[in-house]
Design an enzyme around this catalytic site. Structure first.
Site, PDB file in Angstrom:
ATOM      1  N   HIS A   1      -2.153   4.880  -0.683  1.00  0.00           N
ATOM      2  CA  HIS A   1      -2.925   4.485   0.051  1.00  0.00           C
ATOM      3  C   HIS A   1      -4.411   4.037  -0.396  1.00  0.00           C
ATOM      4  O   HIS A   1      -4.954   3.228   0.088  1.00  0.00           O
ATOM      5  CB  HIS A   1      -3.295   5.551   1.092  1.00  0.00           C
ATOM      6  CG  HIS A   1      -1.928   6.113   1.867  1.00  0.00           C
ATOM      7  ND1 HIS A   1      -1.298   5.009   2.510  1.00  0.00           N
ATOM      8  CD2 HIS A   1      -1.221   7.102   2.095  1.00  0.00           C
ATOM      9  CE1 HIS A   1      -0.221   5.510   3.016  1.00  0.00           C
ATOM     10  NE2 HIS A   1      -0.277   7.047   2.887  1.00  0.00           N
ATOM     11  N   LEU A  39     -16.261 -13.926   7.343  1.00  0.00           N
ATOM     12  CA  LEU A  39     -14.613 -13.641   7.912  1.00  0.00           C
ATOM     13  C   LEU A  39     -14.923 -12.620   9.112  1.00  0.00           C
ATOM     14  O   LEU A  39     -15.644 -11.460   9.084  1.00  0.00           O
ATOM     15  CB  LEU A  39     -13.973 -12.878   6.695  1.00  0.00           C
ATOM     16  CG  LEU A  39     -12.532 -12.493   7.090  1.00  0.00           C
ATOM     17  CD1 LEU A  39     -11.783 -13.656   7.180  1.00  0.00           C
ATOM     18  CD2 LEU A  39     -12.267 -11.489   5.828  1.00  0.00           C
ATOM     19  N   ASP A  89       2.382  -3.015   4.339  1.00  0.00           N
ATOM     20  CA  ASP A  89       3.093  -1.621   4.131  1.00  0.00           C
ATOM     21  C   ASP A  89       3.593  -1.438   2.875  1.00  0.00           C
ATOM     22  O   ASP A  89       3.560  -2.327   2.033  1.00  0.00           O
ATOM     23  CB  ASP A  89       4.425  -2.104   5.073  1.00  0.00           C
ATOM     24  CG  ASP A  89       5.243  -0.800   5.483  1.00  0.00           C
ATOM     25  OD1 ASP A  89       4.943   0.171   5.193  1.00  0.00           O
ATOM     26  OD2 ASP A  89       6.604  -1.185   5.888  1.00  0.00           O
TER      27      ASP A  89
HETATM   28  C1  IPE Z   1       3.231   0.138  10.034  1.00  0.00           C
HETATM   29  O1  IPE Z   1       3.743   0.766   8.902  1.00  0.00           O
HETATM   30  C2  IPE Z   1       1.935   0.611  10.445  1.00  0.00           C
HETATM   31  C3  IPE Z   1       0.725   0.288   9.612  1.00  0.00           C
HETATM   32  C4  IPE Z   1       1.030  -0.266   8.474  1.00  0.00           C
HETATM   33  C5  IPE Z   1      -0.479   1.033   9.687  1.00  0.00           C
HETATM   34  P1  IPE Z   1       4.615   1.868   9.143  1.00  0.00           P
HETATM   35  O2  IPE Z   1       5.227   1.992   7.730  1.00  0.00           O
HETATM   36  O3  IPE Z   1       3.789   3.179   9.677  1.00  0.00           O
HETATM   37  O4  IPE Z   1       5.695   1.255  10.094  1.00  0.00           O
HETATM   38  P2  IPE Z   1       7.130   1.912  10.503  1.00  0.00           P
HETATM   39  O5  IPE Z   1       6.730   3.035  11.384  1.00  0.00           O
HETATM   40  O6  IPE Z   1       7.970   2.538   9.261  1.00  0.00           O
HETATM   41  O7  IPE Z   1       7.744   0.981  11.296  1.00  0.00           O
HETATM   42  C1  IPE Z   2       1.289   1.514   4.790  1.00  0.00           C
HETATM   43  O1  IPE Z   2       2.028   2.064   3.793  1.00  0.00           O
HETATM   44  C2  IPE Z   2       0.160   2.031   5.002  1.00  0.00           C
HETATM   45  C3  IPE Z   2       0.197   2.784   6.266  1.00  0.00           C
HETATM   46  C4  IPE Z   2       0.899   2.855   7.280  1.00  0.00           C
HETATM   47  C5  IPE Z   2      -1.085   3.705   6.614  1.00  0.00           C
HETATM   48  P1  IPE Z   2       3.221   3.262   4.011  1.00  0.00           P
HETATM   49  O2  IPE Z   2       2.514   4.671   4.011  1.00  0.00           O
HETATM   50  O3  IPE Z   2       3.866   2.756   5.195  1.00  0.00           O
HETATM   51  O4  IPE Z   2       4.157   3.157   2.885  1.00  0.00           O
HETATM   52  P2  IPE Z   2       5.750   3.251   2.891  1.00  0.00           P
HETATM   53  O5  IPE Z   2       6.212   2.637   3.927  1.00  0.00           O
HETATM   54  O6  IPE Z   2       5.916   4.686   3.402  1.00  0.00           O
HETATM   55  O7  IPE Z   2       6.182   2.911   1.451  1.00  0.00           O
HETATM   56 MG    MG Z   3       5.630   1.950   5.823  1.00  0.00          MG
END
Ligand code: IPE
Ligand code: IPE
Ligand code: MG
Length: 250
Positions: free
Chosen positions: A29, A123, A12
């Site tokens: 990303h 892995l 995240d």
């Molecule tokens: C969780 O991250 C899903 C992934 C890492 C793919 P999000 O950033 O989307 O989570 P929420 O929705 O904020 O909880």
């Molecule tokens: C996690 O990073 C990656 C995916 C969910 C694909 P986020 O896109 O959730 O990044 P934040 O949480 O908005 O910073």
């Molecule tokens: Mg996120």
């Protein structure tokens, strides 16, 4: 040091990381995807046998259309590169989640990658795409009820082990350690059944900054835990600890 056999990661913070660097979310990303490759390599070097990462949740479809599009494009490229990485590093790649909602070409490259890497002995790398635990359990239950309707098993034989065979993670041991980066303290519909007894590790470090050193920190922290499964000490995988003032068994 004891290395967890299976580490699950909620990667995240890509978006926030990009913002901090004055860049668009999609740049975060891209950097995040690169980091997945690095962490796969480092995890294996450390002795981790299974790594499961959350790449796209069932809830992530509600993001802006162009971000979803960019993530799908990234996954598409990732699958192509992953073929080479899997070959080089002997990785076995599996995708968990409902891939039937993805574009046909992406589904196709997932199948190819899974088949191509099926016999690798490095892995075990699981990527969760269009994954949500509730969805996984519902899909599993539907299949199970259909099998039951066809008389494939007796109700008295239904136990946790049998149910696990209906999950996307069938054949994969439960995670020992869950890591979530970037400060959020929630599970976001990730591996709810499988994480029932995993150790949880949260860090403020954003995913693109999560290095080998951060992974080592998480494993060190894991080593400080007294792993228990409802009893006093895990009798199978870990001997009783004596370096904590002899409090175990209390
Ligand atoms: C969780 O991250 C899903 C992934 C890492 C793919 P999000 O950033 O989307 O989570 P929420 O929705 O904020 O909880
Ligand atoms: C996690 O990073 C990656 C995916 C969910 C694909 P986020 O896109 O959730 O990044 P934040 O949480 O908005 O910073
Ligand atoms: Mg996120």
């Amino acid at each position: 040091m004891e290395v967890p056999q299976h580490v699950a990661i909620i990667l995240d913070g890509n978006g926030r990381w990009a913002k901090q660097h004055g860049m668009p979310r999609n740049y975060g990303h891209t950097q995040g995807a690169k980091n997945v490759e690095t962490i796969c390599r480092e995890a294996w070097n450390m002795g981790i046998k299974y790594l499961t990462v959350y790449a796209f949740s069932t809830e992530n479809w509600s993001r802006p259309k162009d971000e979803v599009g960019a993530l799908m494009k990234l996954l598409r490229n990732y699958m192509k590169n992953c073929m080479k990485t899997a070959e080089k590093n002997h990785m076995r790649v599996r995708v968990i989640g409902d891939i039937s909602r993805l574009e046909p070409d992406l589904q196709e490259s997932i199948h190819r990658l899974e088949e191509f890497s099926a016999n690798q002995d490095g892995l075990n790398f699981q990527i969760a795409i269009n994954y949500g635990s509730r969805d996984e359990m519902l899909r599993g239950m539907k299949q199970m009820l259909s099998d039951y309707g066809e008389g494939k098993f007796d109700l008295k034989d239904l136990d946790e082990k049998m149910f696990e065979n209906y999950l996307d993670t069938r054949g994969i041991p439960a995670p020992d350690l869950l890591i979530r980066t970037s400060g959020e303290l929630r599970l976001s519909n990730y591996l709810l059944w499988q994480l029932a007894y995993s150790e949880l590790y949260f860090t403020d470090v954003a995913w693109p900054d999560f290095t080998k050193k951060e992974l080592e920190k998480a494993v060190q922290d894991y080593n400080k835990r007294d792993r228990r499964f409802g009893g006093v000490t895990d009798p199978v995988s870990k001997p009783a600890k004596t370096d904590k003032g002899g409090t175990e068994g209390v």
